[in-house]
Enzyme design. Sequence first.
Site, PDB file in Angstrom:
ATOM      1  CB  SER A 166      -0.869   0.069   1.108  1.00  0.00           C
ATOM      2  OG  SER A 166      -1.927   0.974   1.063  1.00  0.00           O
ATOM      3  CG  ASN A 167      -0.265   4.767  -1.293  1.00  0.00           C
ATOM      4  OD1 ASN A 167      -1.106   5.519  -0.733  1.00  0.00           O
ATOM      5  ND2 ASN A 167      -0.956   3.973  -2.132  1.00  0.00           N
ATOM      6  N   PRO A 168       1.236   5.586   1.954  1.00  0.00           N
ATOM      7  CG  PRO A 168       3.135   6.900   2.438  1.00  0.00           C
ATOM      8  CD  PRO A 168       2.273   6.009   1.307  1.00  0.00           C
TER       9      PRO A 168
END
Length: 237
Positions: free
Chosen positions: A28-30
């Site tokens: 995923s990513n932030p």
Amino acid sequence: MKQPLKGRRILITAGPTREYLDPVRFLSNPSSGKMGYALAEEAQKQGAKVMLISGPVGAYCHTPPPMRVIPVTSAQQMYRAVMQHAKQTDILIMAAAVSDYRPEKTSPHKVKKRPGPMTIRLVRTPDILAALGKMKRARAQHPPEADQPPAEAAPLLVGFAAETQNLIKNARDKLLKKNCDLVVANQVGKNHQGFASDQNQVFLLDRDKNITRSPLTSKRLIARFILRHIKKLLSKR
Ligand code: CTP
């Protein structure tokens, strides 16, 4: 309050996607979803009928009624939800940070560790914004026959570009490649702005080669700034 977006149907994507390797691990990513949610809330306040397609975000993201929210997890689910609803929309704003890759295989059970390194094969996910850009192009190239009812105007397509370098060049490339009407570009990887932050600064790039810079300010005010530009583009149609 004035409702300049009354009667407009807006579809917004927000947040990250998750691409599961097994039931307990994902890529995923932030992204926090704050920018997309701020846009959705502001657009609704201004009278728009908003549909929000959201990846997994924290409980701090508000969706005041009557906003319709469709929760999704992966890029493929987001793609399907957007495609299902895109046709009945006047404005499409793709603010989600969609994963470009997913594991080729998702294990139904937790993958146990073994000695030595592990290799995971990743495959591409569908590019939602590019697919919408293609749909828009096809609609422009194939207007309805004379005996058919007139087509609705193609929706206004807004993409985001989160970049760590060559911000304006990369954003301009995305605008053209994905056939957007507007790209919201922001620098990520700097302190206090971009991903997960409460503040942001963006550059708006349109097809007339205008570049408009926002102040560094709250995502709520950035949302108003973006919507102001969208209204300007709509008024020129
Ligand atoms: N986007 C999308 N579907 C994807 C990837 C991105 O719809 N699979 C959309 C995002 O919502 C955003 C825009 O495309 O509006 C740009 O996303 P970004 O991640 O900055 O760029 P990419 O096009 O993925 O290109 P790159 O990662 O090479 O910079």
